[in-house]
Every structure is written in C-alpha cells, then in structure tokens.
Design an enzyme around this catalytic site. Structure first.
Site, PDB file in Angstrom:
ATOM      1  N   ASP A 176     -71.558  23.571  72.261  1.00 34.15           N
ATOM      2  CA  ASP A 176     -70.314  22.887  72.628  1.00 34.15           C
ATOM      3  C   ASP A 176     -70.639  21.715  73.534  1.00 34.15           C
ATOM      4  O   ASP A 176     -71.601  21.732  74.298  1.00 34.15           O
ATOM      5  CB  ASP A 176     -69.353  23.852  73.328  1.00 34.15           C
ATOM      6  CG  ASP A 176     -67.903  23.409  73.217  1.00 34.15           C
ATOM      7  OD1 ASP A 176     -67.148  24.016  72.431  1.00 34.15           O
ATOM      8  OD2 ASP A 176     -67.516  22.426  73.911  1.00 34.15           O
TER       9      ASP A 176
ATOM     10  N   ASP B  96     -73.798  17.946  71.344  1.00 37.60           N
ATOM     11  CA  ASP B  96     -72.831  17.008  70.775  1.00 37.60           C
ATOM     12  C   ASP B  96     -73.101  16.935  69.280  1.00 37.60           C
ATOM     13  O   ASP B  96     -74.162  16.430  68.864  1.00 37.60           O
ATOM     14  CB  ASP B  96     -73.006  15.633  71.431  1.00 37.60           C
ATOM     15  CG  ASP B  96     -72.002  14.626  70.919  1.00 37.60           C
ATOM     16  OD1 ASP B  96     -71.239  14.950  69.985  1.00 37.60           O
ATOM     17  OD2 ASP B  96     -71.980  13.501  71.456  1.00 37.60           O
ATOM     18  N   VAL B  97     -72.181  17.434  68.472  1.00 36.57           N
ATOM     19  CA  VAL B  97     -72.431  17.474  67.023  1.00 36.57           C
ATOM     20  C   VAL B  97     -72.480  16.071  66.405  1.00 36.57           C
ATOM     21  O   VAL B  97     -72.811  15.921  65.228  1.00 36.57           O
ATOM     22  CB  VAL B  97     -71.415  18.369  66.265  1.00 36.57           C
ATOM     23  CG1 VAL B  97     -71.486  19.809  66.735  1.00 36.57           C
ATOM     24  CG2 VAL B  97     -69.996  17.814  66.341  1.00 36.57           C
TER      25      VAL B  97
ATOM     26  N   CYS C 147     -66.948  25.237  64.197  1.00 37.59           N
ATOM     27  CA  CYS C 147     -65.566  25.024  64.638  1.00 37.59           C
ATOM     28  C   CYS C 147     -65.402  23.715  65.406  1.00 37.59           C
ATOM     29  O   CYS C 147     -64.264  23.298  65.652  1.00 37.59           O
ATOM     30  CB  CYS C 147     -65.097  26.168  65.534  1.00 37.59           C
ATOM     31  SG  CYS C 147     -64.990  27.756  64.695  1.00 37.59           S
TER      32      CYS C 147
ATOM     33  N   SER D 223     -58.601  22.387  57.742  1.00 40.49           N
ATOM     34  CA  SER D 223     -57.256  22.409  58.341  1.00 40.49           C
ATOM     35  C   SER D 223     -56.236  22.321  57.215  1.00 40.49           C
ATOM     36  O   SER D 223     -56.522  21.742  56.149  1.00 40.49           O
ATOM     37  CB  SER D 223     -57.077  21.214  59.276  1.00 40.49           C
ATOM     38  OG  SER D 223     -55.716  21.055  59.604  1.00 40.49           O
TER      39      SER D 223
ATOM     40  N   TYR E 270     -57.770  12.494  60.105  1.00 41.09           N
ATOM     41  CA  TYR E 270     -58.012  13.938  60.250  1.00 41.09           C
ATOM     42  C   TYR E 270     -57.923  14.627  58.878  1.00 41.09           C
ATOM     43  O   TYR E 270     -58.773  15.460  58.537  1.00 41.09           O
ATOM     44  CB  TYR E 270     -56.992  14.503  61.241  1.00 41.09           C
ATOM     45  CG  TYR E 270     -57.181  15.948  61.611  1.00 41.09           C
ATOM     46  CD1 TYR E 270     -58.325  16.384  62.285  1.00 41.09           C
ATOM     47  CD2 TYR E 270     -56.202  16.891  61.310  1.00 41.09           C
ATOM     48  CE1 TYR E 270     -58.480  17.717  62.646  1.00 41.09           C
ATOM     49  CE2 TYR E 270     -56.351  18.222  61.674  1.00 41.09           C
ATOM     50  CZ  TYR E 270     -57.495  18.637  62.334  1.00 41.09           C
ATOM     51  OH  TYR E 270     -57.646  19.956  62.686  1.00 41.09           O
TER      52      TYR E 270
ATOM     53  N   LYS F  93     -61.043  16.557  57.055  1.00 44.53           N
ATOM     54  CA  LYS F  93     -60.967  17.979  56.732  1.00 44.53           C
ATOM     55  C   LYS F  93     -60.999  18.208  55.213  1.00 44.53           C
ATOM     56  O   LYS F  93     -61.567  19.205  54.738  1.00 44.53           O
ATOM     57  CB  LYS F  93     -59.712  18.600  57.354  1.00 44.53           C
ATOM     58  CG  LYS F  93     -59.731  18.622  58.888  1.00 44.53           C
ATOM     59  CD  LYS F  93     -60.895  19.433  59.440  1.00 44.53           C
ATOM     60  CE  LYS F  93     -60.721  19.768  60.918  1.00 44.53           C
ATOM     61  NZ  LYS F  93     -61.848  20.528  61.465  1.00 44.53           N
TER      62      LYS F  93
ATOM     63  N   PHE G 218     -52.702  27.350  64.902  1.00 39.11           N
ATOM     64  CA  PHE G 218     -53.186  28.454  65.729  1.00 39.11           C
ATOM     65  C   PHE G 218     -52.940  28.184  67.211  1.00 39.11           C
ATOM     66  O   PHE G 218     -52.965  27.034  67.660  1.00 39.11           O
ATOM     67  CB  PHE G 218     -54.681  28.699  65.465  1.00 39.11           C
ATOM     68  CG  PHE G 218     -54.903  29.561  64.258  1.00 39.11           C
ATOM     69  CD1 PHE G 218     -54.669  29.060  62.980  1.00 39.11           C
ATOM     70  CD2 PHE G 218     -55.294  30.881  64.391  1.00 39.11           C
ATOM     71  CE1 PHE G 218     -54.833  29.864  61.859  1.00 39.11           C
ATOM     72  CE2 PHE G 218     -55.464  31.694  63.280  1.00 39.11           C
ATOM     73  CZ  PHE G 218     -55.230  31.189  62.013  1.00 39.11           C
TER      74      PHE G 218
ATOM     75  N   THR H 251     -54.264  27.754  70.163  1.00 40.19           N
ATOM     76  CA  THR H 251     -55.481  27.414  70.917  1.00 40.19           C
ATOM     77  C   THR H 251     -55.103  26.400  72.002  1.00 40.19           C
ATOM     78  O   THR H 251     -54.001  25.830  71.955  1.00 40.19           O
ATOM     79  CB  THR H 251     -56.544  26.819  69.968  1.00 40.19           C
ATOM     80  OG1 THR H 251     -56.015  25.615  69.408  1.00 40.19           O
ATOM     81  CG2 THR H 251     -56.913  27.785  68.861  1.00 40.19           C
TER      82      THR H 251
HETATM   83  N1  LIG Z   1     -55.737  25.158  66.480  1.00 44.96           N
HETATM   84  C1  LIG Z   1     -55.261  24.836  65.309  1.00 44.96           C
HETATM   85  O1  LIG Z   1     -54.049  24.973  65.054  1.00 44.96           O
HETATM   86  C2  LIG Z   1     -56.149  24.302  64.220  1.00 44.96           C
HETATM   87  C3  LIG Z   1     -55.621  24.177  62.944  1.00 44.96           C
HETATM   88  C4  LIG Z   1     -56.418  23.705  61.925  1.00 44.96           C
HETATM   89  C5  LIG Z   1     -57.728  23.371  62.182  1.00 44.96           C
HETATM   90  N2  LIG Z   1     -58.223  23.490  63.437  1.00 44.96           N
HETATM   91  C6  LIG Z   1     -59.630  23.127  63.636  1.00 44.96           C
HETATM   92  O2  LIG Z   1     -60.265  24.219  64.265  1.00 44.96           O
HETATM   93  C7  LIG Z   1     -61.353  23.754  65.050  1.00 44.96           C
HETATM   94  C8  LIG Z   1     -61.236  24.329  66.453  1.00 44.96           C
HETATM   95  O3  LIG Z   1     -60.009  23.877  67.019  1.00 44.96           O
HETATM   96  P1  LIG Z   1     -59.360  24.566  68.298  1.00 44.96           P
HETATM   97  O4  LIG Z   1     -57.894  24.473  68.114  1.00 44.96           O
HETATM   98  O5  LIG Z   1     -60.008  25.857  68.550  1.00 44.96           O
HETATM   99  O6  LIG Z   1     -59.740  23.467  69.412  1.00 44.96           O
HETATM  100  P2  LIG Z   1     -60.367  23.617  70.864  1.00 44.96           P
HETATM  101  O7  LIG Z   1     -60.187  22.268  71.509  1.00 44.96           O
HETATM  102  O8  LIG Z   1     -59.830  24.819  71.563  1.00 44.96           O
HETATM  103  O9  LIG Z   1     -61.921  23.849  70.578  1.00 44.96           O
HETATM  104  C9  LIG Z   1     -62.743  22.853  70.049  1.00 44.96           C
HETATM  105  C10 LIG Z   1     -64.070  22.896  70.772  1.00 44.96           C
HETATM  106  O10 LIG Z   1     -64.936  21.929  70.132  1.00 44.96           O
HETATM  107  C11 LIG Z   1     -65.674  21.282  71.148  1.00 44.96           C
HETATM  108  N3  LIG Z   1     -66.122  19.972  70.697  1.00 44.96           N
HETATM  109  C12 LIG Z   1     -65.372  18.861  70.514  1.00 44.96           C
HETATM  110  N4  LIG Z   1     -66.142  17.832  70.164  1.00 44.96           N
HETATM  111  C13 LIG Z   1     -67.409  18.294  70.113  1.00 44.96           C
HETATM  112  C14 LIG Z   1     -68.665  17.690  69.827  1.00 44.96           C
HETATM  113  N5  LIG Z   1     -68.767  16.386  69.543  1.00 44.96           N
HETATM  114  N6  LIG Z   1     -69.767  18.463  69.853  1.00 44.96           N
HETATM  115  C15 LIG Z   1     -69.684  19.784  70.183  1.00 44.96           C
HETATM  116  N7  LIG Z   1     -68.534  20.399  70.490  1.00 44.96           N
HETATM  117  C16 LIG Z   1     -67.413  19.656  70.453  1.00 44.96           C
HETATM  118  C17 LIG Z   1     -64.709  21.171  72.322  1.00 44.96           C
HETATM  119  O11 LIG Z   1     -65.385  20.971  73.565  1.00 44.96           O
HETATM  120  C18 LIG Z   1     -63.970  22.503  72.256  1.00 44.96           C
HETATM  121  O12 LIG Z   1     -64.597  23.488  73.067  1.00 44.96           O
HETATM  122  C19 LIG Z   1     -61.307  22.223  64.989  1.00 44.96           C
HETATM  123  O13 LIG Z   1     -62.201  21.793  64.000  1.00 44.96           O
HETATM  124  C20 LIG Z   1     -59.873  21.944  64.560  1.00 44.96           C
HETATM  125  O14 LIG Z   1     -59.773  20.716  63.878  1.00 44.96           O
HETATM  126  C21 LIG Z   1     -57.462  23.951  64.468  1.00 44.96           C
END
Ligand SMILES: NC(=O)c1ccc[n+]([C@@H]2O[C@H](COP(=O)([O-])OP(=O)(O)OC[C@H]3O[C@@H](n4cnc5c(N)ncnc54)[C@H](O)[C@@H]3O)[C@@H](O)[C@H]2O)c1
Length: 258
Positions: free
Chosen positions: A37, A58-59, A85, A152, A165, A169, A198, A200
C-alpha cells in the site's frame, strides 16, 4: 488452492477497505500476508492489527513494486496468491459548459491517463511480477498460483464523470481472459470481482450518501460489507475451476446515469 498456514499471499491496497478486509480473511484462515500500500500510516496500523507484513508500495512504479515483492518474499516466502485492490478514480465531465459563465472545459488528458495507470497498469504490473515469481514454484494439485483483480460496476455502468474510471475498470475485465490464457500453461489462474457499492472509507466519508445509495440496491437494500468482498475473493482463490472470469458482487444494482 488451499488457504492455510502454508500459503503466502499479497494484497495490494491492503491497508484499507476491500483490501484490508481481504487481508483479515486470509489471516483468519492462517495465511501469511503481505500488504502492498502507498499509505504507510494505514499500512503499518493494518499490519499491526492483522499480523501481516507491510511493504510500502506505489503500484504506479516498477521499482517500488519490485522492491515490495522482494520484501514480501523475504518475509513470507514466494506468494501463491495475489489480490489486487489498489485503485481509485476521479469524477470529471468529458466536456462541459458552465451553467453560469458558459465557459467550456474538458477532461484533462493527464488526469484521464492517471486513472488508467493506477487501476489498469498498476494491476497488470503486480500480476506480471507475481506470475513470474509463482512460475518458480512447484505446482500443488496441478496449480502454481491464483490471482484476483478488482474492477467496478462502473466498468459496465459508468456514471456521469466516470469516463476514465469506467475505462480503467473495463480494461481490467478485458485483460482477465487473455491473462488467464497466457498463464494457463504455468498452472496460474486469474479472475476479477466487479463490486457494486461497498461500505469502505471513501464511501463512509459521506453518511447521507451511504443511506441514499443503499436504498438504490435492489436486495439487500444496503451497501456491501467489505467482508462480503473478502469472502468472494477467498472463494475465487480456493475454487480451482474458476478462471478467466469476472463476477459481479453488487446486490443486483445497475448504476443509473448519476
Ligand atoms: N468501495 C466501493 O464501493 C468500490 C466499488 C467498486 C470498486 N472498488 C474498487 O475497489 C478497490 C478498493 O477500494 P476501497 O473502496 O477499498 O478504497 P480504499 O481507499 O479504502 O482502499 C484503497 C487502498 O489503495 C491504496 N492505494 C491507492 N493508490 C495506491 C498506489 N498507487 N499504490 C499502492 N496502493 C495504493 C490506498 O492507500 C488505500 O489503502 C479500488 O480499486 C476501487 O476502485 C470499490
């Protein structure tokens, strides 16, 4: 795939939200987990809470991802499971006219590209490295490893402002089958989860929105719990016949235009 003490796993974006829930579920099943992360504060807290190893990463960067895999493998051994994720997006209209001033503006190309680099290229970067490591392992029950990506609902029903986005995705869904085909000979599977909405941290920042969005889900009328995402991710890792496919996990929601 067996998820127990013998398994080493990597979860990107594992410091928060869907990734953190997956880390917790893998740890509860006994697996050794490395959290990749960007956020060191959240990453270290998540590692302390779950007993995972935190590898700041950093991805968006080859060097950073390579260093994180080296660190994770030194601590836990070569991973057989990768759950990606890390991701995120922005909300900018393709081209718009300001209602007050009449000024016309458009989605800056660099902001569009960033979303593709973070979600699509960032996921692919981790997949390539992880597959290379998995290929050094002896197969267990004919399998060397398994990976789960996160897309997503926006990939197929992107809302206004979500052009970047949705494209990023949709590309994750698009690359799932060809990656599965590329890695088939090596005994490595890959699948994608297409989550709806979700509960989050990015969502929970706005409790009114959570209530309103929850009411739009056909059934159950609420946001998904991150543990439900984690449960699906673990099943996709476990189920040896699941490959090259994307699974919606969304309470039957189809996103409206806005
Ligand atoms: N929460 C939702 O409703 C939802 C719905 C559809 C898709 N998603 C996808 O699910 C995934 C997780 O989302 P979430 O809601 O848990 O978000 P979140 O912000 O709680 O978690 C995302 C994590 O990714 C990390 N991150 C961001 N950029 C990064 C990078 N460059 N390198 C490494 N780490 C990095 C962040 O620090 C964070 O800890 C994402 O890909 C998001 O697009 C989420």
């Amino acid at each position: 795939m067996r998820i127990d003490e013998s398994l080493a796993a990597v979860v990107t974006g594992g410091a928060s939200g869907l990734g953190l829930a997956t880390v917790k579920a893998l740890r509860a099943a006994g697996a050794k987990v490395a959290i990749f992360d960007l956020n060191p504060e959240h990453g270290q807290a998540a590692a302390a809470e779950t007993g995972a190893v935190f590898c700041q990463c950093d991805v968006l960067s080859d060097e950073s991802v390579d260093a994180a895999f080296a660190r994770a493998r030194a601590a836990n051994g070569q991973e057989r499971a990768l759950v990606s994720c890390a991701g995120g997006g922005n909300a900018i209209s393709t081209t718009r006219r300001d209602r007050q001033t009449g000024a016309i503006s458009f989605f800056p190309s660099d902001k569009f590209e960033w979303v593709l680099r973070l979600n699509t290229v960032g996921t692919f970067r981790c997949v390539t490295r992880s597959a290379a490591g998995m290929m050094t392992l002896d197969p267990i029950d004919g399998e060397r490893g398994a990976m789960v990506n996160t897309a997503s609902a926006a990939a197929t029903d992107g809302q206004m402002g979500q052009a970047a986005y949705a494209a990023a995705k949709a590309a994750i869904i698009g690359m799932t089958l060809p990656i599965a085909r590329d890695l088939a000979r090596e005994g490595i599977r890959i699948t994608t989860i297409q989550p709806g909405i979700f509960a989050t941290p990015p969502m929970l920042r706005n409790p009114e929105m959570v209530q309103a969005l929850g009411a739009t889900v056909p059934f159950p009328k609420r946001l998904g719990d991150p543990s439900e995402f984690a449960s699906m991710a673990l099943e996709l890792l476990r189920n040896g016949y699941m490959n090259g496919e994307t699974v919606r996990l969304d309470g039957a929601i189809r996103m409206p235009p806005r």
